[in-house]
Design an enzyme around this catalytic site. Structure first.
Site, PDB file in Angstrom:
ATOM      1  N   HIS A 162       0.796  -1.232   0.000  1.00  0.00           N
ATOM      2  CA  HIS A 162       0.000   0.000   0.000  1.00  0.00           C
ATOM      3  C   HIS A 162       0.822   1.272   0.000  1.00  0.00           C
ATOM      4  O   HIS A 162       0.283   2.360  -0.135  1.00  0.00           O
ATOM      5  CB  HIS A 162      -0.939   0.040   1.214  1.00  0.00           C
ATOM      6  CG  HIS A 162      -0.244   0.396   2.492  1.00  0.00           C
ATOM      7  ND1 HIS A 162       0.552  -0.489   3.163  1.00  0.00           N
ATOM      8  CD2 HIS A 162      -0.209   1.545   3.198  1.00  0.00           C
ATOM      9  CE1 HIS A 162       1.034   0.081   4.250  1.00  0.00           C
ATOM     10  NE2 HIS A 162       0.603   1.321   4.294  1.00  0.00           N
TER      11      HIS A 162
HETATM   12  N1  UDP Z   1      -4.215  -5.030   8.529  1.00  0.00           N
HETATM   13  C1  UDP Z   1      -5.497  -5.541   8.627  1.00  0.00           C
HETATM   14  N2  UDP Z   1      -6.119  -5.989   7.493  1.00  0.00           N
HETATM   15  C2  UDP Z   1      -5.526  -5.949   6.266  1.00  0.00           C
HETATM   16  C3  UDP Z   1      -4.205  -5.432   6.175  1.00  0.00           C
HETATM   17  C4  UDP Z   1      -3.584  -4.957   7.317  1.00  0.00           C
HETATM   18  O1  UDP Z   1      -6.067  -5.619   9.723  1.00  0.00           O
HETATM   19  O2  UDP Z   1      -6.140  -6.355   5.279  1.00  0.00           O
HETATM   20  C5  UDP Z   1      -3.561  -4.548   9.743  1.00  0.00           C
HETATM   21  C6  UDP Z   1      -2.219  -5.171  10.004  1.00  0.00           C
HETATM   22  O3  UDP Z   1      -2.360  -6.397  10.660  1.00  0.00           O
HETATM   23  C7  UDP Z   1      -1.541  -4.104  10.859  1.00  0.00           C
HETATM   24  C8  UDP Z   1      -2.108  -2.827  10.297  1.00  0.00           C
HETATM   25  O4  UDP Z   1      -3.283  -3.163   9.590  1.00  0.00           O
HETATM   26  O5  UDP Z   1      -1.917  -4.204  12.214  1.00  0.00           O
HETATM   27  C9  UDP Z   1      -1.101  -2.196   9.392  1.00  0.00           C
HETATM   28  O6  UDP Z   1      -1.675  -1.174   8.712  1.00  0.00           O
HETATM   29  P1  UDP Z   1      -1.083  -0.616   7.345  1.00  0.00           P
HETATM   30  O7  UDP Z   1      -0.294  -1.689   6.695  1.00  0.00           O
HETATM   31  O8  UDP Z   1      -2.249  -0.037   6.615  1.00  0.00           O
HETATM   32  O9  UDP Z   1      -0.181   0.600   7.804  1.00  0.00           O
HETATM   33  P2  UDP Z   1       1.320   0.762   8.313  1.00  0.00           P
HETATM   34  O10 UDP Z   1       1.554  -0.205   9.424  1.00  0.00           O
HETATM   35  O11 UDP Z   1       2.230   0.563   7.151  1.00  0.00           O
HETATM   36  O12 UDP Z   1       1.388   2.176   8.811  1.00  0.00           O
END
Ligand code: UDP
Length: 359
Positions: A206
């Site tokens: 993403h």
């Molecule tokens: N996550 C979720 N469902 C999904 C994809 C990710 O619940 O389909 C959760 C994942 O387990 C983690 C969080 O979303 O706890 C991460 O979010 P994201 O990857 O959007 O953002 P980042 O961590 O890169 O800021």
């Protein structure tokens, strides 16, 4: 003590779920939540409030879908109005999104102490919107709560140190432990997707640097196409949009599904043979569940994961990118618990209470 929490994006709901659970049991604190609306789809927002039992936000600002500048500006104005009405003792922000920065700016200009949970992370890549948000937020925060020792070192290098800077551990580890146990009881996602444990890879994509460059995005899919097993890809709405616009071709072994709720996501993480991701949170969750991880980025904020051998970087435009998918990944060798013991949420609350005591 009245605490206003500002959330808006998926990773913040998960962090808030851990801290709000701990806050809910306290007589000496009350939490009022603002949801900026940065993520608004049912499967990017509502599902987390329902299944993680996060208190219903008192304010929903409905700001989302714009550019970074539009979103941040609109949030800033709307959050300021809520703070003037509510007069909180502290504003709690998480991570590195536009909602984090808007909450921190609005509060600091009104002289309301800002508590930044997940302070001190750095990628040293100022082209990432997240790096801009986290640096600026740290520099206006009254209480900087890092998830690891690296955060303390990064802040010290920018001249931020003192008793208001603390390593409390990672609230995402609290969430992974609590909801990870629940997932084993309640998730049926493996059956639904007809997956056998350890016989699939889990992927997420993403980050703007990957989704907005067609060559880079196509290379990532080429890499996933080399997996010796099925790859499950819960697809972020931004990536889906870009894939359609750029006519990205999809390898046959990659199974796209809608974004998942956290309980199903944790279940898939726990039983994957390998996790391939550009997400900050998912990199760490791979380690929390002791699953090896390949990171689709040029750098990572989570250096401990590389040091311990649980995570490897696979820069998508790098010469050896495709080869990274051919390696048989074993379990990491080291286990140093760099993110605390799963009690970070309590430590966050104890730290916030020191603000009231003027310590
Ligand atoms: N996550 C979720 N469902 C999904 C994809 C990710 O619940 O389909 C959760 C994942 O387990 C983690 C969080 O979303 O706890 C991460 O979010 P994201 O990857 O959007 O953002 P980042 O961590 O890169 O800021």
């Amino acid at each position: 003590m009245k605490i206003i929490t500002v959330v808006g994006a998926r990773p913040q709901f998960i962090k808030a779920a851990a801290v709000s659970r701990a806050l809910a049991g306290r007589q000496d604190c009350c939490e009022v939540m603002i949801h900026t609306g940065q993520h608004f789809d049912a499967n990017m927002s509502d599902v987390f409030f329902q299944e993680l039992q996060i208190p219903r936000p008192a304010y929903h600002l409905g700001v989302g879908g714009g550019t970074h500048g539009q979103n941040t500006g609109r949030m800033l104005e709307a959050i300021e109005a809520v703070l003037l009405e509510q007069r909180p003792d502290a504003v709690l922000v998480y991570g590195d999104t536009d909602s984090t920065l808007a909450g921190a700016l609005a509060a600091s200009k009104l002289h309301v102490p800002v508590v930044h949970v997940e302070a001190g992370l750095r990628s040293f890549n100022m082209r990432m919107p997240e790096e801009i948000n986290r640096r600026l937020t740290d520099h206006v925060s009254s209480l900087l709560l890092t998830p690891n020792e690296q955060g303390i070192l990064n802040l010290a290098a920018e001249g931020i140190n003192g008793p208001h800077v603390m390593n409390v551990g990672d609230v995402m580890y609290d969430a992974a432990l609590h909801f990870g146990a629940a997932a084993e009881q309640s998730s049926s996602i493996l059956e639904q997707l007809q997956l056998a444990p350890s016989a699939y890879w889990l992927a997420t994509i993403h980050r703007q640097e990957n989704t907005d460059d067609p060559v880079r995005l196509q290379r990532i899919f080429e890499g996933l196409g080399r997996a010796p097993v099925a790859v499950v890809l819960p697809l972020h709405p931004r990536t889906r949009k870009r894939m359609t616009e750029m006519a990205i071709s999809l390898p046959a072994n990659v199974n796209i599904v809608e974004p998942l709720g956290y309980i199903d996501m944790v279940m898939l993480e726990k039983h994957a043979a390998l996790i391939v991701t550009d997400s900050g949170g998912v990199q760490k969750e791979a380690y929390f569940h002791r699953v090896p991880c390949l990171t689709l980025r040029d750098e990572t904020e989570w250096l401990e994961l590389l040091d311990m051998g649980w995570n490897r970087l696979a820069p998508p435009m790098g010469e050896d990118f495709l080869k990274a998918f051919d390696v048989a990944y074993g379990k990491g060798a080291e286990d140093r618990q760099p993110y605390g013991t799963g009690q970070a949420s309590q430590a966050v609350i104890e730290a916030i209470l020191t603000l009231r005591r003027g310590q």
